[in-house]
Motif scaffolding. Structure first.
Motif, short mmCIF file in Angstrom:
data_model
loop_
_atom_site.label_atom_id
_atom_site.label_comp_id
_atom_site.label_asym_id
_atom_site.label_seq_id
_atom_site.Cartn_x
_atom_site.Cartn_y
_atom_site.Cartn_z
N ILE A 41 0.82 -1.20 -0.02
CA ILE A 41 -0.13 -0.08 0.09
C ILE A 41 0.77 1.28 -0.03
CG2 ILE A 41 -1.77 1.17 1.40
CD1 ILE A 41 -2.77 -1.38 2.32
N ASP A 42 1.83 1.23 0.75
CA ASP A 42 2.69 2.42 1.02
C ASP A 42 3.82 2.77 0.03
OD1 ASP A 42 1.31 3.23 3.28
OD2 ASP A 42 2.84 2.37 4.50
N LEU A 85 0.01 5.04 -1.93
CA LEU A 85 -1.05 5.74 -1.11
C LEU A 85 -0.77 6.40 0.21
CD1 LEU A 85 -4.05 3.10 -1.17
CD2 LEU A 85 -3.89 5.14 -2.54
N ASN A 86 0.70 6.33 0.71
CA ASN A 86 1.03 7.14 1.74
C ASN A 86 1.01 8.73 1.28
OD1 ASN A 86 3.12 6.80 -0.29
ND2 ASN A 86 4.72 6.67 1.05
N HIS A 87 0.76 9.11 -0.36
CA HIS A 87 0.65 10.53 -0.42
C HIS A 87 -1.09 10.72 -1.17
CE1 HIS A 87 4.91 10.61 -0.62
NE2 HIS A 87 5.20 9.56 -1.51
N ALA A 88 -1.67 9.89 -0.71
CA ALA A 88 -3.14 10.18 -1.34
C ALA A 88 -3.81 10.76 -0.11
CB ALA A 88 -3.84 8.69 -1.77
N ASN A 89 -5.08 10.79 -0.47
CA ASN A 89 -6.07 11.46 0.48
C ASN A 89 -6.30 10.72 1.67
OD1 ASN A 89 -8.52 11.65 2.00
ND2 ASN A 89 -9.02 13.22 0.26
N ARG A 105 -6.38 6.60 2.25
CA ARG A 105 -5.25 5.91 2.91
C ARG A 105 -5.53 4.91 3.96
NH1 ARG A 105 -1.93 9.86 3.38
NH2 ARG A 105 -2.50 10.29 5.32
N ARG A 106 -6.39 5.65 4.92
CA ARG A 106 -6.94 5.05 6.23
C ARG A 106 -7.95 3.73 5.90
NH1 ARG A 106 -8.26 9.98 9.85
NH2 ARG A 106 -6.22 10.78 10.25
N LEU A 107 -8.62 3.99 4.61
CA LEU A 107 -9.72 2.80 4.60
C LEU A 107 -8.92 1.40 3.82
CD1 LEU A 107 -12.79 2.07 4.25
CD2 LEU A 107 -12.64 2.96 1.81
N VAL A 108 -8.09 1.69 2.97
CA VAL A 108 -7.10 0.67 2.32
C VAL A 108 -6.27 0.32 3.36
CG1 VAL A 108 -5.54 0.20 0.66
CG2 VAL A 108 -7.38 1.79 0.02
N ARG A 109 -5.52 1.01 4.36
CA ARG A 109 -4.97 0.33 5.46
C ARG A 109 -5.75 -0.47 6.23
NH1 ARG A 109 -0.75 5.23 7.15
NH2 ARG A 109 0.81 5.14 5.42
N LEU A 110 -6.98 -0.12 6.62
CA LEU A 110 -7.75 -0.77 7.39
C LEU A 110 -8.03 -2.15 6.71
CD1 LEU A 110 -9.69 -1.00 9.96
CD2 LEU A 110 -11.33 0.00 8.75
N TYR A 111 -8.17 -2.10 5.54
CA TYR A 111 -8.65 -3.37 4.69
C TYR A 111 -7.41 -4.27 4.98
CZ TYR A 111 -9.18 -6.61 0.72
OH TYR A 111 -9.33 -7.67 -0.06
N ALA A 112 -6.21 -3.91 4.95
CA ALA A 112 -4.96 -4.87 5.04
C ALA A 112 -4.90 -5.35 6.47
CB ALA A 112 -3.60 -3.74 4.67
N ILE A 113 -5.61 -4.72 7.36
CA ILE A 113 -5.54 -5.22 8.87
C ILE A 113 -6.64 -6.16 9.04
CG2 ILE A 113 -5.99 -4.60 11.23
CD1 ILE A 113 -4.32 -1.89 10.50
N VAL A 114 -8.07 -5.92 8.26
CA VAL A 114 -9.03 -6.65 8.57
C VAL A 114 -9.12 -7.96 8.13
CG1 VAL A 114 -11.44 -6.73 7.99
CG2 VAL A 114 -10.58 -4.65 8.90
#
Length: 96
Positions: free
Chosen positions: A50-51, A56-60, A64-73
């Motif tokens: 992701i990063d 996505l570390n430069h995205a809105n 970024r939080r939504l996609v990172r949450l997906y990678a945790i869920v």
């Protein structure tokens, strides 16, 4: 360190974790600790992709939080399936 060098290091780390996870999954006795280890590998690899590769570390920040949450869920779902697999199967089975 140049950005290209960083991407090379992250890429080789992702390959090593993938091979290590496959080796662990094939050679270790099944158990919760194996599932948790594989889930941690998945979460770390997801975050790196992701990063560094999806940039996505430069995205809105909301995206970024939504996609990172997906990678945790998803890894958490793997652990929950290992812990409560038969119960989940009963809850989701179609009636005869």
């Amino acid at each position: 360190m140049t950005p290209a060098r960083l991407l090379d290091i992250v890429w080789f780390l992702l390959i090593a974790l993938t091979l290590g996870g496959a080796l662990l999954g094939e050679s270790a006795d099944p158990g919760l600790w194996v599932t948790v280890t594989i889930a941690l590998f998945m979460a770390f690899k997801g975050r790196m992709v992701i990063d560094h590769f999806m940039e996505l570390n430069h995205a809105n920040h909301k995206i970024r939080r939504l996609v990172r949450l997906y990678a945790i869920v998803i890894p958490l779902m793997l652990i929950l399936t290992d812990l409560f697999g038969p119960h989940i199967a009963r809850l989701t089975a179609l009636p005869y």
